[in-house]
Design a protein around this motif. Structure first.
Motif, PDB file in Angstrom:
ATOM      1  N   PHE A 183       0.802  -1.209   0.000  1.00 22.72           N
ATOM      2  CA  PHE A 183       0.000   0.000   0.000  1.00 22.72           C
ATOM      3  C   PHE A 183       0.840   1.267   0.000  1.00 22.72           C
ATOM      4  CE2 PHE A 183      -2.716  -3.336   1.542  1.00 22.72           C
ATOM      5  CZ  PHE A 183      -3.832  -3.154   0.762  1.00 22.72           C
ATOM      6  N   LYS A 193      -0.773   2.618  -3.379  1.00 22.58           N
ATOM      7  CA  LYS A 193      -1.935   2.980  -2.567  1.00 22.58           C
ATOM      8  C   LYS A 193      -3.013   3.629  -3.439  1.00 22.58           C
ATOM      9  CE  LYS A 193      -3.197   5.539   1.598  1.00 22.58           C
ATOM     10  NZ  LYS A 193      -3.697   4.370   2.322  1.00 22.58           N
ATOM     11  N   ARG A 204      -9.814  -2.329  -0.156  1.00 22.57           N
ATOM     12  CA  ARG A 204      -8.390  -1.981  -0.076  1.00 22.57           C
ATOM     13  C   ARG A 204      -8.042  -1.491   1.331  1.00 22.57           C
ATOM     14  NH1 ARG A 204      -4.016  -1.049  -2.393  1.00 22.57           N
ATOM     15  NH2 ARG A 204      -4.719  -1.691  -4.437  1.00 22.57           N
ATOM     16  N   TYR A 205      -8.906  -0.677   1.912  1.00 21.95           N
ATOM     17  CA  TYR A 205      -8.662  -0.170   3.260  1.00 21.95           C
ATOM     18  C   TYR A 205      -8.591  -1.324   4.263  1.00 21.95           C
ATOM     19  CZ  TYR A 205      -9.506   2.176   7.717  1.00 21.95           C
ATOM     20  OH  TYR A 205      -9.414   2.603   9.013  1.00 21.95           O
ATOM     21  N   GLU A 256      -5.366  -3.099   4.018  1.00 22.57           N
ATOM     22  CA  GLU A 256      -4.300  -2.328   4.647  1.00 22.57           C
ATOM     23  C   GLU A 256      -4.323  -2.502   6.162  1.00 22.57           C
ATOM     24  OE1 GLU A 256      -4.360   1.800   3.684  1.00 22.57           O
ATOM     25  OE2 GLU A 256      -2.346   2.152   4.449  1.00 22.57           O
ATOM     26  N   GLN A 275      -1.214  -3.987   8.397  1.00 19.33           N
ATOM     27  CA  GLN A 275      -0.658  -3.224   9.511  1.00 19.33           C
ATOM     28  C   GLN A 275      -0.960  -3.862  10.860  1.00 19.33           C
ATOM     29  OE1 GLN A 275      -2.176   0.768   9.128  1.00 19.33           O
ATOM     30  NE2 GLN A 275      -1.062   1.172   7.231  1.00 19.33           N
TER      31      GLN A 275
END
Length: 220
Positions: free
Chosen positions: A16, A20, A111-112, A115, A119
């Motif tokens: 990302f 991104k 996508r979020y 991510e 993380q």
């Protein structure tokens, strides 16, 4: 060669930070989605030209990790896809038939979430269930696990506020200003005690549901 590829890839930054907000579209007539970054890996699915996909890895290598509908993840040869940055959602008047996501908004949400997993801000057991409907067209803008039943969380407090406003405008709530603090705490701070006060004021969950059903806005 395969071992060299894997070792080199592991040194890359998370995908990302490289691509991104980007997406990809298949440029080949048909493209194999494989279980790993090699032609030796088995084919999971074949996707057709102009299919839009979600990249999950750096585009620096020959193979690109992707996500396609129904949560399927795999690898495709990067030379057969074109990476692009999408235009705002409002630009798209009609969704391309080949687009695997309900909308670019849905793809962005996916996508979020990816991510957040990378993380480690979310655990693998944490799942998203969301349906967003355009009430003017009665079409879904976002549909992620739409058939899964889950307990309602703080989002239920918005319809409760709606029911409160219905009763207020009908004159069925005496001295509505007395409940301003509870309304503010319910919406701004997600206060459960204040929410329970408003639910009791409105006559309980069934009465609230009846009020909302009258609007013909809310659907199961």
């Amino acid at each position: 060669m395969q071992g060299f590829y894997s070792a080199k890839q592991s040194k890359d930054k998370p995908a990302f930070s490289v691509i991104k907000g980007s997406f990809a579209v298949v440029s080949a007539t048909a493209l194999n989605v494989r279980s790993g970054p090699s032609t030796k890996n088995p084919v999971l699915k074949v996707i057709l030209k102009d299919t839009h996909i979600l990249p999950l890895s750096s585009p620096k290598h020959e193979w690109l990790k992707i996500r396609i509908p129904k949560g399927i993840k795999g690898w495709v040869a990067k030379k057969h896809v074109k990476i692009y940055m999408p235009k705002p959602l409002s630009v798209f008047k009609v969704k391309p038939a080949s687009m695997p996501f309900t909308s670019l908004l849905e793809a962005s949400i996916s996508r979020y979430m990816e991510e957040m997993y990378i993380q480690k801000r979310l655990k693998p057991v944490d799942k998203l269930f969301i349906v967003v409907e355009d009430l003017t067209t009665e079409s879904y803008v976002v549909s992620i696990r739409p058939r899964q039943s889950v307990k309602s969380a703080s989002t239920i407090k918005v319809p409760i506020l709606h029911a409160f406003m219905i009763q207020r405008f009908r004159g069925n709530i005496k001295e509505p200003s007395k409940y301003e603090r509870q309304i503010e705490e319910m919406i701004r701070f997600s206060s459960n005690p204040s929410t329970n006060t408003i639910i009791k004021l409105l006559g309980g969950p069934k009465k609230i549901q009846d009020l909302l059903n009258e609007t013909k806005i809310y659907k199961e």
